[in-house]
Structure formats: structure tokens, C-alpha cells
Design an enzyme around this catalytic site. Structure first.
Site: not given
Ligand SMILES: NC(=O)C1=CN([C@@H]2O[C@H](COP(=O)(O)OP(=O)(O)OC[C@H]3O[C@@H](n4cnc5c(N)ncnc54)[C@H](OP(=O)(O)O)[C@@H]3O)[C@@H](O)[C@H]2O)C=CC1
Ligand SMILES: O=C(O)C1=N[C@H](C(=O)O)C[C@H](O)C1
Length: 256
Positions: A11, A13, A15, A78, A105, A135, A139, A146
């Protein structure tokens, strides 16, 4: 009508923050738990979560999903990093938990879902296909989930059309110069400050190029898909791979 009880894992991060806002603003949902890296998964059951949204890291997501499935909590995922082996493991857990649904997804944005569908449709007409994904530099993984899924879909369409290997006379190249090859499709990953999430699928044939490009300009672009997944996954037991399967059945029937 009772509200859906939703938890968000990851929560804090990029996203996760956006998803907390979106779920909090949805009239038909109640945000019952927000988990970070140091929180116990038991928080989910204690809070009575019905659906957990996972937006964490490829290293964390499988453990989170195992807990959710075994405790009857639907998953909307995600997080990237899903190999065939991981999907098989997840299917095994789901087989022992009838009624539980998990959506994986690779991308929640409608434009990216359409990009993948358009790419699949175009693939059979061109001898060459390459993908460039671009990106933000925060990342964790490359290629993107995707791009990996897009490459697989392009490869499936090429194979179904009887297309062979792509033309490429390269016999000498620095490591990485031709990208990472996913199912026979080269994928090039750019990490650049200022970017959010972008992808180009390039097709080449005799005297013509088709470029399909999608840009997510902010993470709000993913939120309608996240909310749709939360609303629908409880009615779809088992594994759903790709948001397109939860959209209106005919809305993405591009071949029809
Ligand atoms: N499907 C989609 O449309 C999309 C998918 N994504 C994917 O979503 C994922 C997250 O992306 P993003 O938000 O940019 O990444 P971030 O690094 O910003 O956030 C990840 C979050 O997950 C937490 N985390 C890491 N390890 C754990 C764990 N073991 N247990 C619980 N929480 C954990 C982190 O905590 P901490 O802050 O403590 O490190 C952080 O808050 C990636 O895999 C990305 O590729 C992203 C965008 C769109
Ligand atoms: O990490 C990201 O930001 C994103 N991750 C997903 C991916 O790996 O495809 C979705 C989107 O591209 C954003």
C-alpha cells in the site's frame, strides 16, 4: 448492498498509494487493511478481507497469494514476474480452493490491454516484430510484464499463421544489443527519468512499418482496471490471466 471488503498489499508503493485512494473513493468498497513489507499476512484474515490487491514485488507476490488462496481471499494482482512455473503453482493452490478467484493482470490500463489485442491481431501479417518498453527508473524488473505478455501473444499468433523465425542477419553483437528474446520476439527495455509506463510494438513487412504505441501518463490510468478486477473476480473462480477476460464478453472480440 454490502460493500466489498478490500485489502491492499504494497500500500505504500507507487501503485499502492494510488490504489488506496481509488478503493477509498469507491462507494461499493470498504478498505479494511493496508499492508507493507513488515506487516503480517494474518492482518488480512483479522480484517475480514474478501479481496486482496497485490502491488508488491516479484519476490513477495507468491507468498502473499498462497496465504490468500488458502484463506479463501480472492486476489487481484498487478505485480509482475509470473513465469509458467509460477502460474502452474498458483493453479495448484486454486484447485484446492474451489470458489476462490485470482486475476493476474500484466497491465490494468485499458489502452495497454487494447495494445496487446491489436498486436496479436496484427502479428500474422508481418515478418518482423519487436517490442520497446519504456519505464521509470524505479522499476524492479525487465522486461516489463506487459512486454513479456505482448511478446507471447505475438509469438502465438505468428505460430498459428505458420510464420517462421524472424529475418535477422546479425552474427556479431554486444550482449544485449538485440534486446531480450521472449518467445522469439526481441524486447528492448528503456529506463528513463520522467517516464511512467510506455510500450511500442513494431511490425515490419515489405515496404511498410506498423507501430502500435501506448503511454500511461500517470498511475491513475491503472485504477479503473484495478476497481473492475476487484468488482468481478469474486464471480470468476480459478485463475484469470489478463484483464480482457473480465471486460464485457464482446467488447474486445476484435476478430468478430
Ligand atoms: N499491472 C499493472 O497495471 C501494473 C503493475 N505494476 C507492478 O506492480 C508492482 C509494484 O509496482 P510499484 O508500485 O511501482 O512498486 P514500488 O516499489 O513503488 O512499491 C512496491 C511496494 O511493495 C512493498 N513490498 C515489497 N516487498 C513486499 C513484501 N514482501 N510484502 C509486502 N509489501 C512489499 C514495498 O514496500 P517498501 O516500501 O517497504 O519497500 C512497496 O510499498 C511491480 O511489480 C510493477 O511492475 C505497476 C504498475 C502497473
Ligand atoms: O512497474 C511499472 O511501472 C509497471 N509495471 C507493469 C509491467 O511490468 O508491465 C505494468 C506497467 O507497465 C507499469
Amino acid at each position: 448492498m454490502s460493500k466489498q471488503r478490500v485489502a491492499i498489499i504494497g500500500a505504500g508503493g507507487r501503485m499502492g498509494v494510488e490504489a488506496v485512494r481509488a478503493v477509498g473513493a469507491a462507494d461499493d468498497m470498504e478498505l479494511v487493511a493496508t499492508l507493507g513489507r513488515n506487516d503480517k499476512l494474518e492482518t488480512l484474515t483479522e480484517a475480514g478481507a474478501e479481496v486482496a490487491v497485490d502491488l508488491t514485488h516479484p519476490d513477495a507476490v507468491m507468498g502473499n497469494l498462497e496465504f490468500c488462496v488458502r484463506h479463501g481471499i480472492h486476489g487481484v494482482v498487478g505485480t509482475t514476474g509470473f513465469t509458467d512455473e509460477r502460474l502452474a503453482t498458483l493453479r495448484g493452490w486454486l484447485a484446492e480452493a474451489p470458489g476462490v478467484g485470482v486475476l493476474i493482470a500484466p497491465n490494468f490500463s485499458i489502452g495497454a490491454v487494447l495494445t496487446m489485442q491489436f498486436a496479436r491481431q496484427a502479428a500474422r501479417f508481418f515478418e518482423s516484430a519487436e517490442i520497446v518498453e519504456l519505464h521509470h527508473p524505479g522499476k524492479a524488473d525487465a522486461p516489463s510484464g506487459t512486454a513479456t505478455r505482448t511478446a507471447e501473444m505475438v509469438a502465438e499468433a505468428r505460430a498459428a499463421a505458420g510464420l517462421g523465425p524472424q529475418p535477422d542477419a546479425t552474427t556479431s553483437a554486444l550482449d544485449g544489443a538485440r534486446g531480450a528474446v521472449v518467445a522469439g520476439v526481441p524486447v528492448h527495455s528503456v529506463r528513463l527519468s520522467g517516464l511512467v509506463a510506455h510500450q511500442e510494438v513494431l511490425f515490419g513487412g515489405d515496404g511498410e512499418i506498423l507501430t502500435i504505441r501506448h503511454d500511461s501518463m500517470n498511475r491513475g490510468s491503472f485504477m479503473p482496471g484495478v476497481l473492475l478486477g476487484i468488482r468481478r473476480i469474486g464471480g470468476v473462480p480459478g485463475l484469470t490471466l489478463g484483464l480482457e477476460h473480465l471486460l464485457d464478453p464482446h467488447s474486445l472480440d476484435l476478430d468478430g
